[in-house]
Design an enzyme around this catalytic site. Structure first.
Site, PDB file in Angstrom:
ATOM      1  N   CYS A   1       8.805  -0.878  24.517  1.00 12.90           N
ATOM      2  CA  CYS A   1       7.768  -0.431  23.366  1.00 12.90           C
ATOM      3  C   CYS A   1       6.693   0.405  23.957  1.00 12.90           C
ATOM      4  O   CYS A   1       6.317   1.557  23.332  1.00 12.90           O
ATOM      5  CB  CYS A   1       7.757  -1.390  22.578  1.00 12.90           C
ATOM      6  SG  CYS A   1       9.061  -2.153  21.647  1.00 12.90           S
TER       7      CYS A   1
ATOM      8  N   CYS B   1     -21.177  10.396 -10.113  1.00 15.00           N
ATOM      9  CA  CYS B   1     -19.742  10.906 -10.746  1.00 15.00           C
ATOM     10  C   CYS B   1     -18.834  10.920  -9.777  1.00 15.00           C
ATOM     11  O   CYS B   1     -19.140  10.497  -8.565  1.00 15.00           O
ATOM     12  CB  CYS B   1     -19.990  12.447 -11.257  1.00 15.00           C
ATOM     13  SG  CYS B   1     -20.080  13.936  -9.983  1.00 15.00           S
TER      14      CYS B   1
ATOM     15  N   CYS C   1     -19.325  12.550  -6.307  1.00 16.95           N
ATOM     16  CA  CYS C   1     -20.033  12.062  -5.331  1.00 16.95           C
ATOM     17  C   CYS C   1     -19.400  11.083  -4.415  1.00 16.95           C
ATOM     18  O   CYS C   1     -19.528  10.643  -3.286  1.00 16.95           O
ATOM     19  CB  CYS C   1     -21.087  10.809  -6.055  1.00 16.95           C
ATOM     20  SG  CYS C   1     -22.407  11.951  -7.027  1.00 16.95           S
TER      21      CYS C   1
ATOM     22  N   ASP D   1      14.877 -14.796  -6.312  1.00 17.49           N
ATOM     23  CA  ASP D   1      15.447 -15.743  -5.568  1.00 17.49           C
ATOM     24  C   ASP D   1      15.494 -17.217  -6.398  1.00 17.49           C
ATOM     25  O   ASP D   1      14.652 -17.417  -7.188  1.00 17.49           O
ATOM     26  CB  ASP D   1      14.603 -15.995  -4.344  1.00 17.49           C
ATOM     27  CG  ASP D   1      14.911 -16.970  -3.412  1.00 17.49           C
ATOM     28  OD1 ASP D   1      15.943 -17.232  -3.018  1.00 17.49           O
ATOM     29  OD2 ASP D   1      14.145 -18.062  -2.916  1.00 17.49           O
TER      30      ASP D   1
ATOM     31  N   ASP E   1       9.385 -17.210  -3.348  1.00 18.01           N
ATOM     32  CA  ASP E   1       8.292 -18.113  -2.868  1.00 18.01           C
ATOM     33  C   ASP E   1       8.216 -18.604  -1.538  1.00 18.01           C
ATOM     34  O   ASP E   1       7.265 -19.230  -1.030  1.00 18.01           O
ATOM     35  CB  ASP E   1       8.246 -19.190  -4.036  1.00 18.01           C
ATOM     36  CG  ASP E   1       9.283 -20.341  -3.513  1.00 18.01           C
ATOM     37  OD1 ASP E   1      10.310 -19.947  -2.798  1.00 18.01           O
ATOM     38  OD2 ASP E   1       8.949 -21.427  -3.430  1.00 18.01           O
TER      39      ASP E   1
END
Length: 847
Positions: free
Chosen positions: A35, A100, A103, A519, A719
């Site tokens: 990697c 505004c 900005c 699930d 969950d």
């Protein structure tokens, strides 16, 4: 930190970044030395990189590059394109002085140009913040402050002893007070000036009407308005121009200055005996432009402050002190001094200061401000407590487990701030338009002036008035406020209902889903075995006695089914006895002696092996099995006493939630690792036809990916820890708040309540927020597209219309501009109390 955040690549390199530079980039996701070699190869191929080395052990990439040809965001983007992550540090900077949306663009440009190491920056005019993602250790707070202040804006500094919400509230109060004072002064001068101008126009001044002193009096009245009340616009316009952009302040300053300077020139010329420019002056026009726009700004500041009320309410939930036991003595200490492990005392009516676990005491705790549940939750020893909830009845002693930034409240605040500071995809069009809006308006104004003066021949003064009207009526603020104000109010209302959106992109996507994957365990069902059925063999027998004996036998059991029997006894208030002897029969049940009686609790096989006759209850047992319910046979002294049906019970509200989701036109899919029969039984109970059974945890993401590949926009609701990959692979991942933290990290939406009915409520909130955003954008575009041509005189040839429309006066233009942004913010604020179909429906325990 967020290793997966999109990188915004600046158009210009940071100032002073040219030449050879070196940077260290923290890498995420490497699993081996190959990697590291891959990342090195990718970085070395990047134009401008002279050297790159990646250390797999330290997870760092050291890159030497030419700062004039490549920058850190580009390098980070290359790493991410290779499939790896880049760790980043997040800064939430409270910015002052933005007037505004342009900005906010100026602030972003200043940070990108002047601070090397910044990966992305999103400034919000509505939220008055700048969210900066930067390489850890490369960027420090002072760098950002220096860049922002150098651009002409300010940063709220928070001392260690102060709270951010207090400092922000003080700053907002100070700004409102300042704007109110300037508006009052403007009215004090512009009022008499307008009266004097009208008196002269209506010939009420008689012979004095054209006396030179009248113009000089008008100049005297107009100058304080122009140079003191209007100074903010000059300063804001100058800051924008010197940073290479143009904002609303430029338009206001130009429009009012043209009218003011022209009037000064006419006044001086008339005094010196010249009259080439005519005799009419427009001091009252210049003054009223500033005063009316100042009124609009004052109303906008007040309304804009209300859009963030929800997050300030959350921040205000935290108590300032906590009562802890130190060396055996109860003492009150600042909340910041509480550490994990402290023993904390909470009395009735007090807020719980930090997260913890109850050691002693029983009480009911009000968690409504965090979860939306109105009913207090009973708490006792071993139960978890969440900081900022309110102890209603008894006293509690608990051990602090999470403090400071680790508490649930701090994480909720962080999620809401992250969503409110993010930029919704729908806002991109408005941002692109805002980038060229002011220059385009200036061009239109100049073209209007030239056309009316040179082509139409209306005269210099008439053409000049039209130029002023075009400059003043244009409103980039409405475009800039349309999306973020609605997002702030929508996410804030969601937080009050226990619905937390991680980003505005999730808020936008949630309203246009095609399918939703649920699930089963912990989402549709409770996630733990529950006694659902009780059958007594002897009609004269007692269900309570059956449960008492079975629960007593299971007291030493560690099996989840045994725990379910004990919970049922506790729910019914049945006292149990400790068994005199106990033996577990793995896979079959338990045998115990209770009060001298031999008790067997388990499978039919256990009964048959012990010679217990089971005839008479076979039909009931078969019915349990068809309903995917585990059957527990209970025998006493060699005779069957009855049956207990145990299953993972469906949560209250799950069938209703599924029905609501289907009524929204969504395809509802249930995932479970259970067998086909169990899965079908649960699916039938809640009304789901598309049931996917025998799905292993690591295959859930594959189901979501396959649905997306078919062209559907998919949400995943789960969950647990094994849901995290599926949550991350969905278009919208929704985590039930009673689940694991890792699932919430992977989710785009977190539901603090464990009630599945929160899902359609979240979708309803998304739809309402998006509807408001579209209304705001329509109004912002409609206003500018229609009224700018009107100000330029497009309706002048149309006879029969009132002259005020055919030739729009700059004062009316200023009035329209002043209230355009206020109307957008006001429409967003309606989300706080508007009745939203689907969001009003709550469970019996909901508000």
């Amino acid at each position: 930190m967020d290793g997966e955040r999109d990188v915004a690549i600046p158009a210009k390199r940071p100032e002073g970044s040219e030449g050879e530079r070196e940077v260290t980039i923290p890498i995420q996701g490497m699993t081996c030395a190959n990697c590291a070699a891959t990342i090195e190869r990718v970085l070395r191929r990047t134009e401008g990189v002279s050297q790159a080395s990646v250390n797999y052990a330290t997870e760092r990439a050291t890159v030497r590059f030419d700062g004039g040809r490549v920058d850190e965001p580009t390098l980070a983007a290359r790493v991410r394109e290779a499939g790896y992550g880049v760790a980043s540090q997040r800064f939430d900077v409270p910015v002052t002085g933005m007037t505004c949306a342009n900005c906010a663009v100026t602030v972003e440009r200043a940070i990108r140009r002047k601070v090397p190491g910044v990966l992305s920056v999103e400034a919000s005019y509505a939220g008055e913040t700048a969210v900066v993602e930067a390489l850890p250790g490369v960027v420090v707070w002072e760098d950002l402050v220096r860049a922002i202040e150098g651009a002409g804006y300010g940063v709220l500094e928070v001392a260690p002893t102060e709270r951010l919400e207090d400092v922000e509230a003080e700053a907002r109060t100070r700004e409102i007070r300042d704007q109110t004072r300037k508006f009052a002064l403007g009215v004090a001068f512009a009022g008499p000036l307008f009266a004097l101008s009208m008196a002269r126009d209506l010939a009420l001044l008689g012979a004095w009407a054209h006396a030179p002193w009248v113009n000089w009096l008008m100049l005297t009245l107009a100058t304080p308005v122009q140079l003191w009340v209007g100074w903010d616009y000059y300063r804001g316009g100058w800051n924008a121009l010197r940073n290479g952009s143009a904002n609303m302040d430029v338009l206001v300053a130009m429009g009012s200055s043209v009218a003011y300077v022209y009037s000064v020139v006419v006044t001086v010329a008339l005094t010196l005996g010249g009259g080439g420019l005519g005799e009419h002056v427009y001091f009252e026009t210049a003054a009223l432009i500033i005063v009316l726009i100042k009124l609009g700004k004052l109303l906008e500041v007040r309304a804009k402050g209300e859009t963030g009320e929800a997050i300030r309410t959350l921040m205000g939930l935290r108590p300032r002190t906590a009562r802890v036991v130190r060396e055996g003595v109860e003492v009150d200490v600042p909340l910041e001094h509480v550490v994990p492990g402290d023993l904390v005392i909470v009395r009735p009516g007090e807020s719980i200061p930090v997260d913890g676990q109850v050691i002693d005491g029983y009480s009911a705790v009000d968690e409504s401000l965090l979860t939306g549940e109105s009913m207090p939750v009973e708490k006792g020893p071993g139960d978890s407590l969440v900081g900022a909830t309110v102890n209603r009845e008894g006293s509690l002693r608990f051990r602090a487990t999470k403090v400071g930034a680790e508490t649930a409240l701090a994480q909720i605040i962080r999620m809401v701030q992250q969503a409110q500071g993010s930029r919704a995809p729908i806002q991109r069009l408005a941002d692109r338009i805002a980038a060229w809006f002011v220059p385009a308006v200036i061009g239109i104004a100049l073209a209007t002036f030239l056309i009316w003066w040179l082509l139409v021949g209306a005269g210099f003064t008439a053409a000049l008035i039209r130029l002023v009207a075009v400059l003043v009526i244009a409103c980039p603020c409405a475009l800039g406020l349309a999306t973020p104000t609605a997002v702030m109010v929508g996410t804030g209302r969601g937080a009050g209902l226990g619905i937390l959106f991680r980003s505005s992109a999730a808020l936008e996507t949630a309203h246009r889903l095609d399918a939703i994957v649920l699930d089963k365990t912990g989402t549709i069902t409770r996630g733990e075995p529950t006694v659902l059925e009780v059958e007594v063999a002897d009609p004269a027998g007692s269900a309570e006695e059956l449960i008492r004996l079975a629960a007593s036998a299971e007291r030493r059991s560690e099996h989840p089914v045994g725990a379910a029997v004990l919970r049922e006894a506790a729910r019914r208030g049945i006292a149990t006895s400790d068994p005199e002897s106990f033996r577990a029969e793995p896979g079959r049940g338990v045998a115990a002696r209770v009060a001298g009686r031999e008790i067997l609790v388990g499978t039919r096989t256990l009964m048959e092996d012990r010679g217990v006759e089971t005839t008479g209850l076979e039909n009931t047992s078969s019915r349990y099995e068809r309903a995917a319910t585990t059957t527990l046979w209970v025998a006493v002294d060699g005779r069957v006493m009855g049956l207990l049906g145990v299953a993972d019970a469906v949560k209250e509200g799950s069938p209703e939630a599924v029905s609501e989701l289907r009524s929204l036109g969504l395809d509802v899919v249930m995932l479970t690792g259970d067998n086909e029969a169990t899965a079908r039984a649960i699916g039938a109970e809640v009304g789901i036809e598309d049931v996917r059974a025998d799905v292993l945890p690591d295959r859930k993401a594959d189901v979501v990916t396959a649905l997306r590949a078919s062209g559907a926009r998919v949400a995943m609701v789960g969950d647990g820890i094994n849901d995290a990959p599926a949550l991350a692979s969905a278009d919208v991942g929704i985590a039930i708040g009673t689940g694991a933290d890792v699932a919430m990290e992977a989710a785009d939406v977190t539901l603090m309540r464990g009630d599945l009915r929160s899902v359609p409520q979240a979708l309803a909130l998304s739809s309402a927020t998006m509807r408001t955003i579209k209304q705001n954008l329509f109004w912002a575009f409609f206003y500018n597209v229609v009224l700018i041509p009107v100000a330029a005189g497009a309706l002048y040839p149309v006879t029969g219309l009132p002259m005020m429309l055919r030739s729009l006066h700059p004062v009316l233009a200023a009035m329209a501009m002043a209230f355009s942004s206020v109307s957008v913010v006001g429409n967003s604020l309606r989300l706080r109390s508007a009745r939203i179909p689907g969001l009003e429906t709550r469970g019996p325990d909901g508000p």
